[in-house]
Design a protein around this motif. Structure first.
Motif, PDB file in Angstrom:
ATOM      1  N   SER A  65      69.663  59.729 -75.094  1.00  0.00           N
ATOM      2  CA  SER A  65      71.032  59.199 -74.919  1.00  0.00           C
ATOM      3  C   SER A  65      71.201  57.790 -74.527  1.00  0.00           C
ATOM      4  O   SER A  65      72.080  57.022 -75.033  1.00  0.00           O
ATOM      5  CB  SER A  65      71.782  60.121 -74.051  1.00  0.00           C
ATOM      6  N   GLY A  94      83.314  64.282 -72.565  1.00  0.00           N
ATOM      7  CA  GLY A  94      81.760  64.274 -72.540  1.00  0.00           C
ATOM      8  C   GLY A  94      81.302  65.472 -71.935  1.00  0.00           C
ATOM      9  O   GLY A  94      80.428  66.019 -72.349  1.00  0.00           O
ATOM     10  N   TYR A  95      81.899  65.867 -70.684  1.00  0.00           N
ATOM     11  CA  TYR A  95      81.100  67.008 -69.910  1.00  0.00           C
ATOM     12  C   TYR A  95      82.016  68.026 -70.060  1.00  0.00           C
ATOM     13  O   TYR A  95      81.378  69.214 -70.185  1.00  0.00           O
ATOM     14  CB  TYR A  95      81.230  66.407 -68.422  1.00  0.00           C
ATOM     15  N   VAL A  96      83.266  68.129 -69.879  1.00  0.00           N
ATOM     16  CA  VAL A  96      83.885  69.286 -70.193  1.00  0.00           C
ATOM     17  C   VAL A  96      84.095  70.003 -71.406  1.00  0.00           C
ATOM     18  O   VAL A  96      83.920  71.171 -71.785  1.00  0.00           O
ATOM     19  CB  VAL A  96      85.518  69.287 -69.418  1.00  0.00           C
ATOM     20  N   ILE A  97      84.427  69.022 -72.471  1.00  0.00           N
ATOM     21  CA  ILE A  97      84.387  69.632 -74.049  1.00  0.00           C
ATOM     22  C   ILE A  97      83.098  69.391 -74.485  1.00  0.00           C
ATOM     23  O   ILE A  97      83.170  70.039 -75.843  1.00  0.00           O
ATOM     24  CB  ILE A  97      85.602  68.749 -74.632  1.00  0.00           C
ATOM     25  N   HIS A  98      82.008  68.913 -74.009  1.00  0.00           N
ATOM     26  CA  HIS A  98      80.816  68.867 -74.259  1.00  0.00           C
ATOM     27  C   HIS A  98      80.577  67.830 -75.538  1.00  0.00           C
ATOM     28  O   HIS A  98      79.755  68.108 -76.363  1.00  0.00           O
ATOM     29  CB  HIS A  98      80.233  70.219 -74.592  1.00  0.00           C
ATOM     30  N   LEU A  99      81.254  66.782 -75.627  1.00  0.00           N
ATOM     31  CA  LEU A  99      80.825  65.806 -76.905  1.00  0.00           C
ATOM     32  C   LEU A  99      79.931  65.030 -76.512  1.00  0.00           C
ATOM     33  O   LEU A  99      79.446  64.286 -77.370  1.00  0.00           O
ATOM     34  CB  LEU A  99      82.398  65.269 -77.252  1.00  0.00           C
ATOM     35  N   GLN A 100      79.492  65.048 -75.384  1.00  0.00           N
ATOM     36  CA  GLN A 100      78.161  64.309 -74.972  1.00  0.00           C
ATOM     37  C   GLN A 100      78.582  62.722 -74.886  1.00  0.00           C
ATOM     38  O   GLN A 100      79.729  62.334 -74.647  1.00  0.00           O
ATOM     39  CB  GLN A 100      77.142  64.660 -75.466  1.00  0.00           C
ATOM     40  N   MET A 125      72.975  62.912 -68.500  1.00  0.00           N
ATOM     41  CA  MET A 125      73.310  64.039 -69.442  1.00  0.00           C
ATOM     42  C   MET A 125      72.037  64.817 -69.728  1.00  0.00           C
ATOM     43  O   MET A 125      71.134  64.109 -69.477  1.00  0.00           O
ATOM     44  CB  MET A 125      74.029  63.419 -70.721  1.00  0.00           C
ATOM     45  N   LYS A 126      71.925  65.568 -70.704  1.00  0.00           N
ATOM     46  CA  LYS A 126      70.761  66.104 -71.019  1.00  0.00           C
ATOM     47  C   LYS A 126      69.794  65.187 -72.176  1.00  0.00           C
ATOM     48  O   LYS A 126      70.727  64.486 -72.797  1.00  0.00           O
ATOM     49  CB  LYS A 126      70.931  67.587 -72.229  1.00  0.00           C
ATOM     50  N   THR A 130      75.909  58.618 -69.069  1.00  0.00           N
ATOM     51  CA  THR A 130      75.148  59.009 -70.163  1.00  0.00           C
ATOM     52  C   THR A 130      73.580  59.432 -69.422  1.00  0.00           C
ATOM     53  O   THR A 130      73.054  60.321 -69.744  1.00  0.00           O
ATOM     54  CB  THR A 130      74.901  57.932 -71.175  1.00  0.00           C
ATOM     55  N   GLY A 185      81.952  61.573 -76.444  1.00  0.00           N
ATOM     56  CA  GLY A 185      83.026  61.905 -75.857  1.00  0.00           C
ATOM     57  C   GLY A 185      83.287  60.954 -74.645  1.00  0.00           C
ATOM     58  O   GLY A 185      84.557  60.189 -74.736  1.00  0.00           O
TER      59      GLY A 185
END
Length: 486
Positions: free
Chosen positions: A288, A425-431, A282-283, A279, A434
């Protein structure tokens, strides 16, 4: 001499099990035995975990960056050390529980001292992580402003890490004898002192981070002083015979079992640590981390209930295996798991309805509170699964097959849960969602496997293994100290 000792142990272990009693009476008896351990253990773990949560709450009102730094270092570093020391100390649960069930009482004090030696050596090896926290977190790519605060807090946590040694070992030693009410009293007293001091030092006198951490250190050490005094000053006359040089003898078997226990619990406790680190990259990392740390702390606080049942499962299973009763060991597992699940289901419904309202206990930032609300359904499902999985881990500790569970944890958490979390979290962008869904999936797979392993276990064989372990170590230590009376 050796044959006489073995014969005595075999006679004691092979006593016939209790006559059949009505199921209602058997259930009531087992429930009482379970709650004698689980009740004080739950309260103690609530109080101990509450120290960290209260510190986090007061630090959170100092500032958002301070909260993120505290959350990062406590969740990553302190949980890392906690996992190692708690895991290695859990070997004491197996040894003390089975020895107490076999009525080899004097061995508990020796095992306690051996565990002190092993855990102290381990804690010394962990010191560099606390000293060089700033450089480690910076190398892991964490936000610079958060890293600086975390590096300062990590130095304050060194005394906290060393407090884990007497805390974990004395708790497990006393739990094996169902004497853990003293731990609960001390924990309650310490928590009360911590709340008062934290308010005085951070709110009234504005000492900031130093004030919060000074109160935290004191809160962790107060129960330890009381526990050590209770153990060594007459509270356990049957099992504590004073300090002995036998503590330095046969350390390798303790180290071996401690490493297996450590691997089992560490792989589990570090799971959430990896989530925080993911986390942190992440952005909008600050929001987060704050949101996930709050959810994990709420989840962790609820897990103290499950850890109480973990302790109960460990003590009851190890006691019955040491006593030679596979039937009662299996019955205790069923009662403990079902009780924990019922409580977990009720809490699942409660937290599903509360959603993000609890976030304001830890922060005044509405963005963080909204993020917590968004994660609340996942938090509720985590609570539900936590009502089963830790209890089955307690069964493993009681039976002494920690190494098997360690392999299960590696596969489920690190080969399934984390990869799935990274993809979501990273590929499907569920953050953050995910990452947490991946964690839940890994925990679900682990729970299913542990249920299968527990159901397929030959418990008669586990009785024989426990008996052999007790025979082997009791004989070795009695040859060194022939006048000791079991």
């Amino acid at each position: 001499m050796e044959e006489e000792i073995k014969q005595k142990l075999l006679i004691e272990a092979e006593k016939p099990e209790h006559d059949e009693v009505p199921f209602k009476d058997k259930l009531w008896t087992e429930t009482k035995k379970m709650w004698i351990v689980a009740g004080p253990a739950i309260f103690t773990r609530f109080s101990t975990f509450g120290i960290s949560v209260i510190s986090q709450a007061f630090v959170g009102h100092i500032g958002s960056t301070e909260l993120a730094g505290y959350s990062l270092v406590v969740t990553v570093l302190l949980r890392f050390a906690n996992g190692i020391l708690l895991g290695m100390a859990s070997a004491l649960e197996t040894l003390c529980g089975q020895s107490y069930g076999a009525k080899q009482y004097h061995m508990l004090g020796i095992y306690l001292q051996r565990s002190w030696i092993v855990l102290t050596m381990c804690a010394i090896c962990l010191l560099p992580l606390f000293i060089f926290t700033t450089y480690i977190l910076r190398a892991l790519g964490q936000d610079e402003s958060i890293v600086e605060v975390a590096g300062n807090i990590s130095l304050w946590l060194i005394p906290v890490m060393f407090s884990f040694i007497p805390s974990f070992t004395c708790q497990m030693y006393l739990q094996a004898q169902s004497k853990n009410m003293i731990i609960a009293y001390l924990a309650a007293f310490s928590l009360s002192i911590h709340i008062l001091l934290s308010w005085l030092l951070t709110v009234k006198y504005k000492f900031g981070i130093p004030g919060a951490m000074a109160s935290t250190i004191l809160a962790y050490w107060i129960p330890n002083i009381g526990q050590l005094a209770f153990v060594t000053c007459g509270g356990c006359p049957e099992t504590w015979k004073g300090f002995s040089f036998l503590a330095f003898k046969d350390l390798f078997p303790i180290i071996k079992l401690s490493l297996s226990s450590g691997a089992m619990l560490c792989l589990e406790l570090w799971y959430s640590t990896v989530l925080i680190l993911l986390t942190g990259n992440m952005k909008n990392a600050e929001v987060s981390i704050d949101a996930l740390a709050i959810c994990l702390n709420i989840n962790g606080w609820e897990m103290m209930i499950s850890f109480g049942f973990l302790a109960a499962a460990s003590v009851r299973v190890s006691n019955e295996l040491g006593r030679g009763s596979s039937k009662d060991a299996k019955f205790s597992i069923v009662v403990t798991v079902l009780t924990s699940f019922i409580i977990g289901f009720i809490l699942f419904l409660v937290f599903l309805s509360l959603r993000g309202k609890l976030a304001y206990l830890f922060t005044e930032n509405p963005k963080v509170a909204d993020a917590v609300s968004d994660l609340s359904p996942l938090l509720a499902f985590s609570i539900l699964m936590n009502s089963i999985q830790p209890v089955l881990s307690g069964v493993a500790v009681g039976a002494g097959w920690q190494s098997i569970v360690a392999y299960v944890n590696i596969a489920c958490y690190y080969l399934v849960g984390i990869p799935v979390g990274v993809v979501l979290g990273y590929v499907i962008h569920l953050q953050v969602k995910g990452v947490w869904i991946g964690m839940l999936f890994g925990t679900f797979v682990q729970t299913i496997i542990l249920i299968i392993v527990t159901c397929k276990t030959d418990w008669e064989k586990q009785v024989s293994l426990a008996r052999n372990r007790i025979n082997k170590w009791y004989v070795a230590d009695s040859e060194e100290q022939p006048n000791t009376q079991p």
